[in-house]
Scaffold this motif. Structure first.
Motif, PDB file in Angstrom:
ATOM      1  N   UNK A  99      67.613 110.931  35.248  1.00  0.00           N
ATOM      2  CA  UNK A  99      66.446 110.766  34.403  1.00  0.00           C
ATOM      3  C   UNK A  99      65.474 109.923  35.211  1.00  0.00           C
ATOM      4  N   UNK A 100      64.337 110.480  35.533  1.00  0.00           N
ATOM      5  CA  UNK A 100      63.397 109.763  36.374  1.00  0.00           C
ATOM      6  C   UNK A 100      62.868 108.498  35.697  1.00  0.00           C
ATOM      7  N   UNK A 101      62.812 108.484  34.380  1.00  0.00           N
ATOM      8  CA  UNK A 101      62.357 107.274  33.696  1.00  0.00           C
ATOM      9  C   UNK A 101      63.352 106.136  33.895  1.00  0.00           C
ATOM     10  N   UNK A 102      64.645 106.438  33.938  1.00  0.00           N
ATOM     11  CA  UNK A 102      65.648 105.399  34.185  1.00  0.00           C
ATOM     12  C   UNK A 102      65.677 104.985  35.649  1.00  0.00           C
ATOM     13  N   UNK A 103      65.400 105.916  36.530  1.00  0.00           N
ATOM     14  CA  UNK A 103      65.431 105.613  37.955  1.00  0.00           C
ATOM     15  C   UNK A 103      64.487 104.457  38.285  1.00  0.00           C
ATOM     16  N   UNK A 104      63.331 104.443  37.672  1.00  0.00           N
ATOM     17  CA  UNK A 104      62.360 103.382  37.927  1.00  0.00           C
ATOM     18  C   UNK A 104      62.823 102.033  37.379  1.00  0.00           C
ATOM     19  N   UNK A 105      63.716 102.028  36.394  1.00  0.00           N
ATOM     20  CA  UNK A 105      64.197 100.787  35.794  1.00  0.00           C
ATOM     21  C   UNK A 105      65.383 100.183  36.530  1.00  0.00           C
ATOM     22  N   UNK A 106      66.110 101.002  37.279  1.00  0.00           N
ATOM     23  CA  UNK A 106      67.316 100.527  37.945  1.00  0.00           C
ATOM     24  C   UNK A 106      66.976  99.645  39.142  1.00  0.00           C
ATOM     25  N   UNK A 107      67.701  98.553  39.317  1.00  0.00           N
ATOM     26  CA  UNK A 107      67.437  97.678  40.467  1.00  0.00           C
ATOM     27  C   UNK A 107      68.084  98.234  41.740  1.00  0.00           C
ATOM     28  N   UNK A 108      67.578  99.367  42.184  1.00  0.00           N
ATOM     29  CA  UNK A 108      68.091 100.027  43.387  1.00  0.00           C
ATOM     30  C   UNK A 108      67.218  99.670  44.585  1.00  0.00           C
ATOM     31  N   UNK A 109      67.853  99.533  45.738  1.00  0.00           N
ATOM     32  CA  UNK A 109      67.105  99.327  46.969  1.00  0.00           C
ATOM     33  C   UNK A 109      67.080 100.587  47.822  1.00  0.00           C
ATOM     34  N   UNK A 110      67.981 101.527  47.516  1.00  0.00           N
ATOM     35  CA  UNK A 110      68.120 102.680  48.393  1.00  0.00           C
ATOM     36  C   UNK A 110      68.543 103.929  47.620  1.00  0.00           C
ATOM     37  N   UNK A 111      67.965 105.066  48.028  1.00  0.00           N
ATOM     38  CA  UNK A 111      68.411 106.385  47.565  1.00  0.00           C
ATOM     39  C   UNK A 111      69.039 107.088  48.750  1.00  0.00           C
ATOM     40  N   UNK A 140      57.816 105.903  47.081  1.00  0.00           N
ATOM     41  CA  UNK A 140      56.860 105.529  46.043  1.00  0.00           C
ATOM     42  C   UNK A 140      57.399 104.476  45.090  1.00  0.00           C
ATOM     43  N   UNK A 141      58.731 104.472  44.916  1.00  0.00           N
ATOM     44  CA  UNK A 141      59.376 103.477  44.056  1.00  0.00           C
ATOM     45  C   UNK A 141      59.782 102.222  44.831  1.00  0.00           C
ATOM     46  N   UNK A 142      59.396 102.169  46.110  1.00  0.00           N
ATOM     47  CA  UNK A 142      59.696 100.992  46.926  1.00  0.00           C
ATOM     48  C   UNK A 142      61.126 100.930  47.423  1.00  0.00           C
TER      49      UNK A 142
END
Length: 189
Positions: A99-111, A140-142
């Motif tokens: 879910x792209x809306x959740x992806x922006x909320x997750x404290x991820x540093x890397x995909x 784009x999400x840093x």
């Protein structure tokens, strides 16, 4: 899972003593079962404390299905671990049902782009489009974007052309034991 985590932390401590390896991170795949354990955060804290490992050198890799199972609880647990200095990567990105809306909320540093997309680069238009999209979205999400399964010069060239700067795969080296990695690094530094 706990054994793998503790072993990784001990290896980090060993690497911290050598200038050639002290900057390295170790990524540990975490299973959904392990992550959902009530004492998972405490397991991580104990492993770091008992080994003396630098938490900023530890990265936990989570799958899409894991993070989407109970998003609020997952985010809270990730934020707690992140406050210790631990970083996160979403492994095999693109193969699940993100879910792209959740992806922006997750404290991820890397995909991490799944190897199935990388394998078909330079020939499969759909996989090329998905790969470009993941690179653009991650940046784009840093987030850093790393491509898994790079095996050819053509795959590497495609990824570089579209701005992916991190890679792993047999093109660079077969998987190595820690001792063999030391030798590999010594030959290149």
């Amino acid at each position: 899972g706990l054994w793998a985590l503790e072993t990784a932390c001990r290896q980090l401590v060993h690497w911290q003593q050598d200038a050639r390896t002290r900057h390295l991170q170790i990524a540990v795949n975490v299973s959904p079962r392990q992550f959902r354990q009530a004492d998972f955060v405490d397991q991580i804290r104990r492993a770091l404390l008992t080994t003396g490992a630098d938490p900023s050198r530890l990265k936990l890799e989570l799958t899409e299905s894991l993070v989407l199972e109970n998003v609020e609880e997952t985010i809270a647990k990730m934020q707690t671990l992140q406050s210790l200095g631990i970083s996160f990567a979403m492994d095999d990105f693109g193969t699940g049902y993100s879910s792209l809306s959740y992806l922006a909320q997750l404290p991820l540093q890397q995909l991490k782009i799944d190897r199935s997309f990388v394998h078909n680069l330079s020939g499969q238009r759909n996989d090329e489009t998905i790969t470009r999209t993941i690179i653009t979205m991650g940046q784009g999400l840093g987030m850093e974007v790393i491509a898994e399964g790079v095996e050819t010069e053509a795959q590497l060239a495609f990824l570089r052309t579209y701005g992916c700067g991190l890679y792993q795969g047999h093109y660079f080296s077969e998987p190595l034991t820690p001792d063999n990695l030391q030798s590999w690094l010594a030959a290149r530094l």
